[in-house]
Design a protein around this motif. Structure first.
Motif, mmCIF file in Angstrom:
data_model
loop_
_atom_site.group_PDB
_atom_site.id
_atom_site.type_symbol
_atom_site.label_atom_id
_atom_site.label_comp_id
_atom_site.label_asym_id
_atom_site.label_seq_id
_atom_site.Cartn_x
_atom_site.Cartn_y
_atom_site.Cartn_z
ATOM 1 N N GLN A 178 0.844 -1.205 0.000
ATOM 2 C CA GLN A 178 0.000 0.000 0.000
ATOM 3 C C GLN A 178 0.875 1.249 0.000
ATOM 4 O OE1 GLN A 178 -3.274 0.149 -0.287
ATOM 5 N NE2 GLN A 178 -3.241 2.395 -0.257
ATOM 6 N N ASP B 102 0.867 4.164 -2.701
ATOM 7 C CA ASP B 102 0.707 5.590 -2.360
ATOM 8 C C ASP B 102 1.902 6.392 -2.849
ATOM 9 O OD1 ASP B 102 -1.647 4.914 -1.146
ATOM 10 O OD2 ASP B 102 -0.815 4.853 0.896
ATOM 11 N N LYS B 103 3.066 5.811 -2.718
ATOM 12 C CA LYS B 103 4.272 6.508 -3.159
ATOM 13 C C LYS B 103 4.253 6.713 -4.668
ATOM 14 C CE LYS B 103 9.296 6.116 -3.166
ATOM 15 N NZ LYS B 103 10.441 5.256 -2.811
ATOM 16 N N GLU C 97 4.472 11.162 4.704
ATOM 17 C CA GLU C 97 4.091 9.764 4.455
ATOM 18 C C GLU C 97 5.316 8.850 4.411
ATOM 19 O OE1 GLU C 97 1.246 8.309 4.241
ATOM 20 O OE2 GLU C 97 -0.021 10.087 4.478
#
Length: 600
Positions: free
Chosen positions: A496, A500-501, A550
């Motif tokens: 995940q 997201d990255k 993040e």
């Protein structure tokens, strides 16, 4: 330091001439040395200063060890009867004899109480180092003390000691005299080596070469013929080069000899030391067995001597009884011969005689039968004795294997379970000496019961440990499932995070493209609203900050998860090792106790 110690010892026992140690030939050409111990260069070589040999120095100087005037007898400061001194003296004497190729077998045991001929042979061998032509005469009691007096031995050699050399009161003083002679020979050898080194040493040879150079140069100067110095210097350089070449060859030879010696040392240390140590241990064990056998044989000898004395006593009593019976028979024969016997008395006597002869034959047969029975009984007794000895030996051996013997053993609890066995005896009480061990069987039964209880306790502990091992195995399986789920969760989080990255990277690329378009539009002079540009820059900054946060959060979670997994793995491994070790220990204890019970 060692050489200085020898010199000090030699000076304490007999005077030494200072010229013998410090004499040195002069290097000046054409001038003889004034040292009395040897001639100058070009003369004869230096001879030993031992014995009564004539020195070759001018003036005919006698040796310092030749016969001199009477020396004052003084008390021996050495403790010649000390065991340590005797042991060290024997070792020193044997080392010297071996190093100098003594022509007979020699050992410390042989020199503990040597025979007179061995002592005289050693003394002759040592004195031949001083005078090779020396031969000891038949009158030893006179010649040996005179010999030591000629050598200026400061103590008296008793004539009575020479009559019994190996006796405890004579041998220590004679051994001390021999060791003094050995030290004297060692000192003389080292003195000669020093003189030879001084005559042919490198430093002195170098000084001699340089001195000859100076002598030639100074001689040419005095003659007025001195010219260019190149020839003299080239001769000097050539002499030193020859000396250096000889020195290098000697060094190469010494290094080669050292290499061979080191190889021999390694070979000897690797091949023979362990074998000799094993042989020494076997010999020590055999010595203990022989000592035990000798003690048993001595006890048996004492018993045989006692029985022999008893038989001699019985034999003497029987001889007395036989003599009394013979005397009584003669008296009765005389009485019978003096009486006038009638015919009827003769018949009665003949009948009585025949009856007694028959009884005597029956008694002889009964005696033979009883002796046969006695022999069979003795054979049975000997067989039973062997069986008893074997049974007691097996019992004692099993007791040692079970560690209940001796009383200090692990399972003895202070009780002495060993049964001593006598090698000779006529009854069980004489063969087996139990003494006060009347409760031996009860003690063994109690020990068996205690060991059985320990086996039961160990079996119960083993069952408990196996149950705990199963529980631990279940906990380990549960932890492994939990770790597996955590790993799957970590992999999901990582995927995940990667998604997201990737999304943020794509959005960042889009924003960068828009920024580039705006900047290009600005650069081309197109008018774009300043507010739109500020919003775009702010959005880019917000997205960059969010992406960094993040990333930091994902790294932190990944690090925490890794630490948790590592800690759980370490705890599981340590717990597993501890459980395995405990189970192995319990298993070994159970097997040992079961073997002890089985052998009991």
């Amino acid at each position: 330091g060692k050489e200085r110690g020898w010199i000090k010892m030699r000076m304490s026992l007999a005077p030494v001439s200072g010229n013998t140690m410090n004499s040195r030939a002069s290097l000046a050409p054409g001038r003889a040395s004034m040292a009395p111990g040897k001639l100058a260069a070009g003369g004869k070589v230096r001879t030993s200063s031992f014995g009564g040999r004539q020195s070759m120095a001018p003036g005919g100087r006698r040796s310092t060890l030749a016969a001199g005037g009477p020396t004052k007898q003084m008390e021996d400061p050495r403790n010649v009867r000390d065991k340590t001194f005797i042991r060290q003296s024997l070792q020193r004497l044997i080392e010297f004899l071996v190093e100098n190729n003594y022509d007979r077998q020699i050992s410390p045991k042989q020199l503990e109480a040597p025979a007179t001929k061995d002592f005289l042979h050693i003394l002759t061998f040592l004195y031949n180092k001083i005078d090779p032509k020396f031969v000891l005469g038949p009158n030893v009691a006179e010649e040996v003390p005179a010999l030591f007096k000629r050598l200026r031995y400061p103590f008296n050699v008793s004539k009575s000691h020479l009559q019994a050399v190996g006796s405890p009161h004579a041998w220590p003083s004679l051994l001390a005299a021999l060791v003094w002679l050995v030290e004297l020979l060692t000192y003389e050898k080292q003195t000669e080596d020093q003189a030879a080194l001084a005559e042919g040493g490198l430093d002195e040879q170098s000084d001699k070469i340089f001195f000859e150079f100076l002598s030639k140069a100074y001689g040419d100067f005095l003659k007025g013929t001195d010219g260019p110095e190149d020839q003299l210097e080239s001769d000097l350089a050539e002499a030193f080069e020859q000396r250096n070449s000889m020195t290098q060859q000697e060094c190469a030879r010494v290094r080669q000899a050292n290499g061979k010696m080191e190889e021999e040392i390694v070979e000897l240390s690797d091949s023979k030391l362990e074998d000799l140590q094993e042989k020494r241990e076997l010999l020590i064990k055999d010595l203990d067995k022989f000592k035990l056998l000798i003690s048993n044989l001595e006890r048996h000898h004492e018993e045989v001597v006692k029985k022999t004395d008893q038989l001699k006593t019985d034999s003497a009593a029987k001889e007395k009884e036989l003599q009394a019976a013979e005397k009584e028979r003669e008296e009765l024969s005389n009485i019978i011969a003096s009486q006038d016997a009638a015919n009827i008395d003769a018949q009665r006597i003949t009948g009585e005689r025949n009856r007694l002869v028959e009884e005597l034959k029956r008694a002889a047969l009964e005696k033979d039968r009883i002796q046969g029975m006695l022999y069979e009984a003795e054979v049975q007794l000997a067989n039973k004795q062997v069986e008893v000895e074997r049974a007691v030996s097996e019992y004692n051996e099993l007791g040692r294997e079970l560690k209940i013997m001796p009383s200090s053993a692990k399972h003895a609890n202070g009780q002495d379970y060993e049964i001593p066995l006598q090698t000779r005896g006529n009854s069980i009480d004489q063969l087996i000496s139990l003494g006060g061990k009347t409760t031996l069987k009860a003690d063994l039964v109690a020990l068996h019961a205690a060991l059985a209880g320990r086996v039961r306790d160990a079996a119960e502990d083993k069952i408990g440990h196996e149950e705990r091992e199963r529980e631990v195995a279940e906990q380990v399986a549960e932890k492994r499932r939990e770790v597996k789920s955590r790993e799957e969760e970590c992999r999901a989080k990582e995927s995940q995070l990667q998604r997201d990255k990737d999304a943020l990277d794509a959005e960042l690329k889009t924003m960068n493209a828009e920024v580039c378009e705006i900047e290009e539009a600005l650069a081309s002079g197109s008018s774009v609203s300043a507010r739109r540009l500020a919003q775009a820059k702010k959005r880019v900054e917000d997205l960059t900050t969010k992406m960094a946060q993040e990333h930091a959060e994902a790294r932190r979670r990944n690090r925490d998860m890794g630490e948790v997994l590592m800690s759980i793995s370490h705890m599981m491994a340590a717990h597993k090792l501890q459980v395995q070790e405990r189970l192995e220990e319990v298993d070994r204890s159970c097997k040992l106790i079961q073997e002890q019970i089985a052998t009991a």
